[in-house]
Every structure is written in C-alpha cells, then in structure tokens.
Design a protein around this motif. Sequence first.
Motif, PDB file in Angstrom:
ATOM      1  N   HIS A  85       0.823  -1.217   0.000  1.00  0.00           N
ATOM      2  CA  HIS A  85       0.000   0.000   0.000  1.00  0.00           C
ATOM      3  C   HIS A  85       0.853   1.261   0.000  1.00  0.00           C
ATOM      4  O   HIS A  85       0.477   2.273  -0.606  1.00  0.00           O
ATOM      5  CB  HIS A  85      -0.965  -0.017   1.187  1.00  0.00           C
ATOM      6  N   PHE A  86       2.005   1.214   0.652  1.00  0.00           N
ATOM      7  CA  PHE A  86       2.888   2.378   0.619  1.00  0.00           C
ATOM      8  C   PHE A  86       3.383   2.617  -0.810  1.00  0.00           C
ATOM      9  O   PHE A  86       3.353   3.755  -1.311  1.00  0.00           O
ATOM     10  CB  PHE A  86       4.060   2.180   1.573  1.00  0.00           C
ATOM     11  N   PRO A  97       4.903  12.817  -0.362  1.00  0.00           N
ATOM     12  CA  PRO A  97       4.970  12.196   0.968  1.00  0.00           C
ATOM     13  C   PRO A  97       3.702  11.425   1.330  1.00  0.00           C
ATOM     14  O   PRO A  97       2.584  11.846   1.018  1.00  0.00           O
ATOM     15  CB  PRO A  97       5.171  13.395   1.897  1.00  0.00           C
ATOM     16  N   ILE A  98       3.903  10.301   2.022  1.00  0.00           N
ATOM     17  CA  ILE A  98       2.808   9.465   2.524  1.00  0.00           C
ATOM     18  C   ILE A  98       3.100   9.151   3.986  1.00  0.00           C
ATOM     19  O   ILE A  98       4.211   8.764   4.346  1.00  0.00           O
ATOM     20  CB  ILE A  98       2.687   8.140   1.741  1.00  0.00           C
ATOM     21  N   GLY A  99       2.088   9.319   4.840  1.00  0.00           N
ATOM     22  CA  GLY A  99       2.241   9.029   6.261  1.00  0.00           C
ATOM     23  C   GLY A  99       1.631   7.693   6.641  1.00  0.00           C
ATOM     24  O   GLY A  99       0.928   7.058   5.847  1.00  0.00           O
ATOM     25  N   VAL A 119      10.315   0.203   5.174  1.00  0.00           N
ATOM     26  CA  VAL A 119       9.568   0.466   3.949  1.00  0.00           C
ATOM     27  C   VAL A 119       9.874   1.866   3.412  1.00  0.00           C
ATOM     28  O   VAL A 119       9.837   2.102   2.202  1.00  0.00           O
ATOM     29  CB  VAL A 119       8.050   0.295   4.216  1.00  0.00           C
ATOM     30  N   GLY A 120      10.163   2.805   4.308  1.00  0.00           N
ATOM     31  CA  GLY A 120      10.481   4.167   3.888  1.00  0.00           C
ATOM     32  C   GLY A 120       9.358   5.161   4.072  1.00  0.00           C
ATOM     33  O   GLY A 120       9.337   6.215   3.414  1.00  0.00           O
ATOM     34  N   VAL A 121       8.429   4.855   4.972  1.00  0.00           N
ATOM     35  CA  VAL A 121       7.323   5.771   5.259  1.00  0.00           C
ATOM     36  C   VAL A 121       7.876   7.154   5.603  1.00  0.00           C
ATOM     37  O   VAL A 121       8.857   7.282   6.346  1.00  0.00           O
ATOM     38  CB  VAL A 121       6.468   5.216   6.421  1.00  0.00           C
ATOM     39  N   ARG A 139      15.254   6.278  15.845  1.00  0.00           N
ATOM     40  CA  ARG A 139      16.576   6.920  15.858  1.00  0.00           C
ATOM     41  C   ARG A 139      17.390   6.543  14.611  1.00  0.00           C
ATOM     42  O   ARG A 139      17.381   5.401  14.178  1.00  0.00           O
ATOM     43  CB  ARG A 139      17.342   6.510  17.121  1.00  0.00           C
ATOM     44  N   ASN A 140      18.056   7.547  14.057  1.00  0.00           N
ATOM     45  CA  ASN A 140      18.923   7.378  12.876  1.00  0.00           C
ATOM     46  C   ASN A 140      18.172   6.999  11.600  1.00  0.00           C
ATOM     47  O   ASN A 140      18.772   6.510  10.644  1.00  0.00           O
ATOM     48  CB  ASN A 140      20.011   6.327  13.141  1.00  0.00           C
ATOM     49  N   SER A 141      16.869   7.239  11.595  1.00  0.00           N
ATOM     50  CA  SER A 141      16.099   6.991  10.374  1.00  0.00           C
ATOM     51  C   SER A 141      15.691   8.327   9.759  1.00  0.00           C
ATOM     52  O   SER A 141      15.736   9.367  10.409  1.00  0.00           O
ATOM     53  CB  SER A 141      14.850   6.164  10.674  1.00  0.00           C
TER      54      SER A 141
END
Length: 369
Positions: A85-86, A97-99, A119-121, A139-141
């Motif tokens: 879905h993302f 952007p997608i939240g 996934v990279g949200v 953290r660190n993302s």
Amino acid sequence: MITSKCKTNCRGGFFLKYQFNIGDLEFSKPIVQGGMGIGISLSSLAGNVSKNGGLGVLSSVEMGCDYPNYKTNRLLANRQALEDHFKRAKAISGNRPIGLNIMVALTQYEQIVKDAIEVGVDIIFAGAGLPLTLPELTRNSATKIAPIISSKRVAKLLLKHWWRHYKVAPDAIVLEGPLAGGHLGFKLEDLTPERLLEQSLPGLIPGVLEEIKPYEDLVGRKIPLIAGGGITTAADVRATLEAGASAVQIGSRFVATEECDAALAFKEAMVNAQKSDIEIIVSPAGLPGRAIHNHFLEEVSAGLRKPKNCPFNCIKSCDYKTSPYCIGLALMAGKCGDFENGYVFSGANAYKITEITTVAALMNELLDF
C-alpha cells in the motif's frame, strides 16, 4: 511555516491558498487526511490526498486482512500489505509524501514502527496511547515522527519526556479535539454535551502552541501543529488555521469520497447518518470512541457480543474474557459494509456530510474561503 497569497478564482472571487511544511516535506494544501482503520485509509485514499497537495495517511491496523495468507500468517500478511500500500500510494501521488498512522495500543506497535522505517514511510503519526519511546524506535532513520495528543497537558508531558530522554522534539504534533471520530484521548466525563461546548478545537490550540514554542527554540525549527476533530466545512478549516494551526486533520469527510478504500455501504452509512445516530461508545481498547449507532452496537450494549476467543491479539489492553466484543472482527466487518457484525467510527459532525464526492473536489471545497 504558513504562507499565504491571494489568487483570483474562476468565479471572480478570492480565496487564500496556504502552504505548510513538515521539515523538508512540502504541502501546497494544509490538509492532512486522518488515518482510519481497519481498511479505510489505504493506498487509494492516501495516494489521492497526497496527489492533490495534502498529506495522505495510511492506517497500519490489520492492513493485510484481505490478503490470502492472512489467516495462516497474519503478521506476514500485514507486513506485506504495508509495503504494497505504501508503494501504491507513492505511485498514485506521484512520489509525494505518505504518512502512516500507528496505534500505540497495538501489541505489534514497535514492530510496525520498525517495518515502517524499512519500507520508507515519510512520517509516522502515533496515537491511541502515549508514544513515549517513539524517538528511540526511529533513531537514525529518515522517517519523521508526529505524536497525536488531546490537550495542552499531554503535549507538555510528551515534549518534556522526549527531550529529557532523547533530546528529540517532534517533527509535527497532531491535536485531536473531542469531536473526532474513532478512539478519543478524553475521559467519558469530558465528552458530555456540556463539556464539549467548553472545549472547541480553536480554543485548545493556543495552549498547545505555548507548550511547543520552547522546543522550537531549542531545535531551531518550526514544529507545525496539525489540528483535527469535527472539521467538516471550509469555515471550520479557516477557524482552525486562524487559531494558529499550520494544517487541519480530517477523517470523516474523506470517507465519503470515491477514492476511499472502504465499501460503498460504509460510505453510505456516513452520508445517511443523522445527528442523533452518532454516539459515544467504549472500545475494547479501553478508550472512548465515537461511532454511528446500529443494531450491532445495540447488541454490544445488551451484552450479546461476547467474544469466545481472541483471534488476533491485536490490542495490548484487550482481554477477550472481559471484552464486550472483538474490535478487530467488528472493524473488518464494518469496512466491508457488514453492519450486522460491525460498525462505523465517525466524527461528531459526520451528519453534515450529504454526498459522496471526489478527493480533489473535497479538498477544493474545504479551502474555498
């Protein structure tokens, strides 16, 4: 930061066009679509909201419930659905952007946060509980984080905790007032008609902004406040922005769109609801909620819906031995339009919704002031 400029529309009048940012994420329209589960806010709705200049938000709750392997490997199905879905939402939106909305009350909350990062949200919205450890989990993302709070007091507590333990301030904050749908961050005694009159959303905003300001100074950046709960009309949007919010969060109105991922019957239930149909319930999650009255909820009130087992173990605070019903099964049934076994969460002003429209038309309508 909100900027505005006046433009002439095709009718010769004028309207204000607002832009807001969450860090380096830019949005041409100050509208965040609320994350609604189960299966209401998926890739079609979220992708189209972002495509039209707002911020579309997926709901992480049992995203894979309609996947073939859900019954045999629920967690794997949910993880795959999140990724699918993302990707679809990003494709629909043109890579905007997608939240992702994640309930802190979920038993898999921490794993879902980790999956969202993999996934990279773009941004996580965390509510239905206090996301006290969210900065550590992310953290660190590159994923941004936005807690969902209900009051100045909760904002103060969370901001202080995050700074003291992690030296982190939110990328944004969502304030959900008492007129919101779904799970609410208020006590039942705060949801009486008398108390609701004393707690308008615009009236709650200045107090939360006071709590945010010192942390903006500490981190040297804007922390946008996104406010929602009962916002239904362009007048509501304008009043909320003029009270100091950078953007609005809207849920129920997006249900009644062609692009919403719910069944047509679910959307029609929202459109057909009368003011007297919308009621406060107590969810198995242990939180008050607002929903549209139906026969299923009557049976719940009569004690006729006791679960025989726990098929999902989805909510930390839910014990099937004492729970009035299985919220997972009820919301899955509801999103398919099966109201003999489920129901519809809705905001307090959902009765004002009169038609099913498109996301593009709705967003233009909400900003026509």
